[in-house]
Design a protein around this motif. Structure first.
Motif, PDB file in Angstrom:
ATOM      1  N   MET A 284       0.841  -1.212   0.061  1.00 35.63           N
ATOM      2  CA  MET A 284       0.140  -0.052   0.021  1.00 35.63           C
ATOM      3  C   MET A 284       0.895   1.289  -0.069  1.00 35.63           C
ATOM      4  O   MET A 284       0.683   2.149  -0.861  1.00 35.63           O
ATOM      5  N   VAL A 285       1.897   1.337   0.834  1.00 39.84           N
ATOM      6  CA  VAL A 285       2.886   2.313   1.027  1.00 39.84           C
ATOM      7  C   VAL A 285       3.556   2.691  -0.261  1.00 39.84           C
ATOM      8  O   VAL A 285       3.563   3.846  -0.916  1.00 39.84           O
ATOM      9  N   SER A 286       4.232   1.658  -0.869  1.00 37.16           N
ATOM     10  CA  SER A 286       5.077   1.727  -2.061  1.00 37.16           C
ATOM     11  C   SER A 286       4.109   2.241  -3.258  1.00 37.16           C
ATOM     12  O   SER A 286       4.517   2.672  -4.247  1.00 37.16           O
ATOM     13  N   GLY A 287       2.740   1.414  -3.479  1.00 37.68           N
ATOM     14  CA  GLY A 287       1.962   1.680  -4.368  1.00 37.68           C
ATOM     15  C   GLY A 287       1.643   3.302  -4.328  1.00 37.68           C
ATOM     16  O   GLY A 287       1.440   4.041  -5.417  1.00 37.68           O
ATOM     17  N   LEU A 288       1.248   3.740  -3.313  1.00 37.97           N
ATOM     18  CA  LEU A 288       0.531   5.305  -3.026  1.00 37.97           C
ATOM     19  C   LEU A 288       1.972   6.263  -3.407  1.00 37.97           C
ATOM     20  O   LEU A 288       1.619   6.988  -3.946  1.00 37.97           O
ATOM     21  N   ALA A 289       3.104   5.834  -2.779  1.00 34.42           N
ATOM     22  CA  ALA A 289       4.376   6.451  -3.384  1.00 34.42           C
ATOM     23  C   ALA A 289       4.744   6.561  -4.781  1.00 34.42           C
ATOM     24  O   ALA A 289       5.031   7.580  -5.391  1.00 34.42           O
ATOM     25  N   ASP A 290       4.564   5.463  -5.493  1.00 35.22           N
ATOM     26  CA  ASP A 290       4.584   5.229  -7.034  1.00 35.22           C
ATOM     27  C   ASP A 290       3.640   6.259  -7.633  1.00 35.22           C
ATOM     28  O   ASP A 290       3.844   6.839  -8.696  1.00 35.22           O
ATOM     29  N   GLN A 291       2.291   6.330  -6.924  1.00 34.96           N
ATOM     30  CA  GLN A 291       1.172   6.853  -7.397  1.00 34.96           C
ATOM     31  C   GLN A 291       1.693   8.593  -7.415  1.00 34.96           C
ATOM     32  O   GLN A 291       1.432   9.242  -8.396  1.00 34.96           O
ATOM     33  N   VAL A 292       1.935   8.886  -6.218  1.00 33.54           N
ATOM     34  CA  VAL A 292       2.407  10.460  -6.049  1.00 33.54           C
ATOM     35  C   VAL A 292       3.624  10.628  -7.024  1.00 33.54           C
ATOM     36  O   VAL A 292       3.646  11.817  -7.544  1.00 33.54           O
ATOM     37  N   ARG A 293       4.626  10.031  -7.074  1.00 31.43           N
ATOM     38  CA  ARG A 293       5.833  10.191  -7.994  1.00 31.43           C
ATOM     39  C   ARG A 293       5.232  10.170  -9.633  1.00 31.43           C
ATOM     40  O   ARG A 293       5.808  11.313 -10.251  1.00 31.43           O
ATOM     41  N   SER A 294       4.143   9.542  -9.782  1.00 27.07           N
ATOM     42  CA  SER A 294       3.742   9.815 -11.269  1.00 27.07           C
ATOM     43  C   SER A 294       3.097  10.989 -11.580  1.00 27.07           C
ATOM     44  O   SER A 294       3.056  11.674 -12.474  1.00 27.07           O
ATOM     45  N   LEU A 295       2.110  11.386 -10.397  1.00 21.99           N
ATOM     46  CA  LEU A 295       1.164  12.443 -10.669  1.00 21.99           C
ATOM     47  C   LEU A 295       1.912  13.640 -10.338  1.00 21.99           C
ATOM     48  O   LEU A 295       1.592  14.921 -11.050  1.00 21.99           O
ATOM     49  N   ALA A 296       3.119  13.775 -10.001  1.00 22.68           N
ATOM     50  CA  ALA A 296       4.072  14.955  -9.915  1.00 22.68           C
ATOM     51  C   ALA A 296       4.300  15.582 -11.187  1.00 22.68           C
ATOM     52  O   ALA A 296       4.604  16.721 -11.396  1.00 22.68           O
ATOM     53  N   PHE A 297       4.291  14.522 -12.384  1.00 25.04           N
ATOM     54  CA  PHE A 297       4.554  15.329 -13.638  1.00 25.04           C
ATOM     55  C   PHE A 297       3.326  15.081 -14.599  1.00 25.04           C
ATOM     56  O   PHE A 297       3.467  15.074 -15.782  1.00 25.04           O
ATOM     57  N   GLN A 298       2.222  15.179 -14.098  1.00 27.15           N
ATOM     58  CA  GLN A 298       0.994  15.307 -14.860  1.00 27.15           C
ATOM     59  C   GLN A 298       0.238  16.548 -14.800  1.00 27.15           C
ATOM     60  O   GLN A 298       0.315  17.111 -13.526  1.00 27.15           O
ATOM     61  N   PRO A 299      -0.330  17.255 -15.720  1.00 30.54           N
ATOM     62  CA  PRO A 299      -1.140  18.434 -15.500  1.00 30.54           C
ATOM     63  C   PRO A 299      -2.344  18.191 -14.771  1.00 30.54           C
ATOM     64  O   PRO A 299      -2.800  17.079 -14.395  1.00 30.54           O
ATOM     65  N   LEU A 300      -2.569  19.185 -14.083  1.00 31.60           N
ATOM     66  CA  LEU A 300      -3.758  19.166 -13.022  1.00 31.60           C
ATOM     67  C   LEU A 300      -5.007  18.617 -13.385  1.00 31.60           C
ATOM     68  O   LEU A 300      -5.831  17.825 -12.987  1.00 31.60           O
ATOM     69  N   ASP A 301      -5.575  18.980 -14.606  1.00 30.38           N
ATOM     70  CA  ASP A 301      -6.689  18.503 -15.349  1.00 30.38           C
ATOM     71  C   ASP A 301      -6.630  17.123 -15.511  1.00 30.38           C
ATOM     72  O   ASP A 301      -7.667  16.829 -15.991  1.00 30.38           O
ATOM     73  N   LEU A 302      -5.676  16.403 -15.587  1.00 29.32           N
ATOM     74  CA  LEU A 302      -5.469  14.964 -15.861  1.00 29.32           C
ATOM     75  C   LEU A 302      -5.176  14.032 -14.614  1.00 29.32           C
ATOM     76  O   LEU A 302      -5.335  12.956 -14.793  1.00 29.32           O
ATOM     77  N   LEU A 303      -5.139  14.862 -13.352  1.00 31.54           N
ATOM     78  CA  LEU A 303      -4.870  13.999 -12.183  1.00 31.54           C
ATOM     79  C   LEU A 303      -6.270  13.289 -11.647  1.00 31.54           C
ATOM     80  O   LEU A 303      -7.435  13.791 -11.712  1.00 31.54           O
ATOM     81  N   PRO A 304      -6.217  12.090 -11.287  1.00 32.15           N
ATOM     82  CA  PRO A 304      -7.311  11.283 -10.883  1.00 32.15           C
ATOM     83  C   PRO A 304      -7.588  11.896  -9.490  1.00 32.15           C
ATOM     84  O   PRO A 304      -6.689  12.222  -8.644  1.00 32.15           O
TER      85      PRO A 304
END
Length: 728
Positions: A284-304
């Motif tokens: 759960m921790v590693s998966g959420l961390a991977d998600q945050v790392r991925s979202l840091a480089f996506q535009p706001l209107d594409l964030l889930p």
């Protein structure tokens, strides 16, 4: 808070408000706040909690005993009253029964509530909540895994409430999330909140830097503002619930973050905190961390949005997924969009990366033997036998030695190996993968270029946003300078005209005096013109001299004004020349100095007689004529004075029109620059998504190249010899 043609309003500082709040019975009008008791510091001054835009004071009403948080603004906020009215109206529409917890606090915007000096300023009166900030609560409760996990679920429920009502707080962070005594959450600080009624406006702030996406810009304002910060906070809470030791390991005492900060999002590869969470054994921790790392480089209107249902904690399975033995030999690709596997189906997937085209199969060994392989296999026993025979017999031909058969076998084997299709396929596959990798480019350099472009855009936008009000102030200052100059010119011209108008009385007096003097002078001249020399001979002047004088133009007392003495050099005597009324001087034969004196005495006697009888006043009609001239002059000056006022009004109108046109042009240019910046930001966002896809593809291709090289090494000379006799 600032006029269209004036600078933004200046607000007091927190210290100014604290000084005013020492006398709440004087500075407030509101019945609940008038005479309220502020919370004091040890020095006896009102205690302030200061932020970027305001200072908050705790006040207890003297009438109701109710405690309030009173926010006093220290900076200009565009459309402040409109924003708070829209936010208040939207929050009032919420049904408490449908909310997961009572997170919304009531507030009232008071436009002219507090006096500071000679001015009145707005305040925000909010309910006081007995709660602690999220970071303070974690300081005391991080070891209670159950309590932290429950708070994480309540936070997720709060974000679900906001999303369901199309509300975004705009600055979700540890200081704006309060934990009440029942471990439910409260939201405070609604300055940057978005509600549907504010659609189309720009944001007033960018949120706490340690909780916001690196891609969030000044113009981002919508219901997606909280998505990145929600993932960051949820990750922190879930990580602490899974491993309480992470709080003391990654959090700094009094730090302005939970577990991760701004630099962790900007440079994930160099982030100790993020790498610690990425490598955590709890999936759960590693998966959420991977998600945050991925979202840091996506535009706001594409964030889930934060997933409504999050799987429970599970221990990650050990071991890495390896590539299949067959196929293109690529390394395992991440889940679509860079999401961890357990999150598939819970959030929208971004578009898959572009296909790199059909891959050439890279064989990992030799397959079916051909006739050339069979011949080569038969050649080696014969070569070895021939070599042994040559050694035993000691045969010594000039060109044939014992090593020649083996060398021939080696050459034939090398030729047969070079003819194998697997070798050509391996070279073709490696060349294609190498070309694709070169064409893809270095994602590290692309990421650095993207970061630089984004930093340049942010710097340019910050400069533009800061320059716009300065340009407005400059236009306004020029407008006021033009008004001031026009007013000075008006006052100067009016003062000159007033001076002339005030001098008309003296001008009338002088005109009347001059008219009387002219009338008297005309009377005397008329009387003198009637006194003929021939009819009233002066002493010593006979008819003959009178005739000579007449011939010279002197017939009456008005024809000459006097005489002047001259020296007669011929007779060594003094003569005289008569001065005519036009100033010309003549000499008359027979008129010497004595007779000239006699003529002068005769003339003066008539002048005295005429002056004795001259008029002593102007007639009524003469005075009226002069006064009418002065009145016309007065009327002209008065008209000119009124014209000065009209001209000044015209200058004011012209300056106002020029200001409005300049402001419209400035606002239009600023809006166009904002549109260009938004398009540039969208392009940067597109590049960020493309970079994320290319980064994953680059890793895949790099692994494929290494795998292809490894397979190519499997087609070595020794492997071919083994294949000749063993078939594999």
């Amino acid at each position: 808070m600032g006029s269209a043609t004036g600078p933004q309003r200046q607000f007091p500082s927190g210290g100014d408000y604290a000084e005013a709040l020492q006398h709440t019975h004087l500075c407030f009008r509101h019945p609940e706040l008038k005479g309220a008791r502020p919370e004091l510091t040890k020095l006896g001054l009102p205690r302030a909690i200061s932020g970027a835009f305001a200072s908050v004071f705790s006040l207890t009403s003297a009438t109701s005993g109710q405690r309030y948080a009173v926010k006093c603004f220290t900076r200009h906020v565009p459309d402040q009253e409109r924003r708070y009215q829209a936010i208040s109206s939207r929050l009032a529409q919420l049904d408490p029964a449908e909310l997961s917890q009572p997170w919304a606090l009531g507030f009232e915007y008071l436009p002219d509530a507090i006096s500071v000096g000679k001015e009145r300023y707005p305040v925000l009166k909010m309910e006081w909540c007995e709660a602690v900030t999220l970071s303070s609560w974690l300081d005391d409760n991080h070891a209670d895994r159950f309590a932290v996990g429950r708070l994480a679920d309540r936070f997720e429920a709060l974000t679900r409430d906001l999303a369901a009502n199309q509300i975004a707080h705009g600055d979700l962070q540890h200081g704006n999330l309060l934990v009440a005594s029942d471990d439910t959450l409260r939201l405070v600080d609604y300055d940057g909140m978005y509600v549907p009624a504010l659609a189309g406006l720009n944001g007033t702030e960018r949120g706490h830097r340690n909780y916001q996406s690196p891609l969030r810009g000044n113009d981002d304002f919508g219901d997606n503002l909280d998505r990145f910060s929600a993932w960051v906070i949820f990750l922190s809470l879930k990580a602490i619930a899974a491993d309480p030791a992470l709080w003391n390991r990654l959090h700094e005492p009094k730090g302005e973050f939970l577990l991760l900060a701004e630099e962790d999002f900007k440079s994930p590869s160099g982030s100790t905190g993020l790498q610690t969470l990425l490598s955590h054994p709890d999936r759960m921790v590693s998966g959420l961390a991977d998600q945050v790392r991925s979202l840091a480089f996506q535009p706001l209107d594409l964030l889930p949005p934060l997933a409504a249902t999050v799987p429970g904690q599970r221990t990650a399975a050990t071991g890495a997924t390896r590539a299949a033995a067959s196929g293109a030999g690529t390394a395992p690709a991440p889940a679509a969009g860079g999401l961890p596997g357990w999150m598939a189906g819970h959030v929208p997937q971004p578009a898959p990366p572009p296909s790199t085209g059909p891959a050439v199969t890279s064989p990992d060994g030799f397959r079916v033997r051909t006739l050339l392989d069979v011949v080569t296999a038969m050649l080696w026993p014969l070569a070895l036998a021939a070599t042994a025979l040559l050694v035993v017999t000691g045969y010594r031909a000039p060109l044939i030695g014992p090593g020649v058969p083996v060398a021939a076998a080696l050459l034939c084997t090398a030729f047969a190996r070079s003819r194998r299709a697997e070798r050509a396929q391996s070279r073709a596959a490696l060349a294609q993968l190498t070309n694709e990798l070169a064409r893809l480019g270095d994602p590290v350099k692309a990421a650095e270029k993207l970061r630089q472009d984004r930093a340049e855009l942010d710097a340019a936008e910050t400069k533009r946003i800061a320059a716009h009000p300065r340009a407005q102030d400059k236009l306004t200052a020029r407008y006021h300078a033009e008004l001031k100059e026009a007013e000075k010119r008006k006052v100067r011209r009016q003062r000159d005209l007033d001076k002339k108008i005030d001098g008309l009385a003296e001008e009338l007096r002088r005109a009347l005096g001059k008219a009387l003097a002219d009338k008297q002078s005309a009377y005397v001249r008329d009387q003198l013109s009637r006194r003929l020399i021939a009819q009233s001979l002066p002493p010593g002047i006979g008819p003959t001299l009178a005739a000579r004088l007449a011939d010279a133009g002197i017939r009456t007392a008005a024809d000459f004004t006097g005489y002047r003495s001259v020296l007669n050099t011929s007779f060594t005597s003094t003569g005289a020349e008569l001065v005519l009324s036009n100033g010309r001087v003549i000499a008359v034969h027979g008129i010497g100095e004595a007779r000239a004196i006699a003529l002068e005495v005769w003339r003066k006697s008539h002048v005295a007689s005429a002056e004795a009888r001259q008029p002593t006043a102007l007639s009524a009609s003469e005075r009226q004529s002069i006064r009418q001239g002065i009145d016309r002059r007065r009327s002209q000056l008065t008209t000119q004075r009124k014209a000065v006022e009209s001209e000044t009004d015209a200058l004011r109108a012209k300056a106002r029109k020029e200001l409005q046109e300049a402001q419209e042009r400035l606002n239009r240019e600023n809006a166009q620059a904002g549109d260009r910046a938004r398009k540039q930001r969208q392009e940067l966002s597109r590049r960020a998504v493309e970079l994320q896809q290319n980064s994953a593809l680059h890793g895949t291709l790099s692994a494929s190249v290494e795998a292809a090289k490894l397979r190519q090494r499997g087609l070595s000379y020794a492997s071919y010899l083994r294949f000749l006799y063993l078939g594999h």
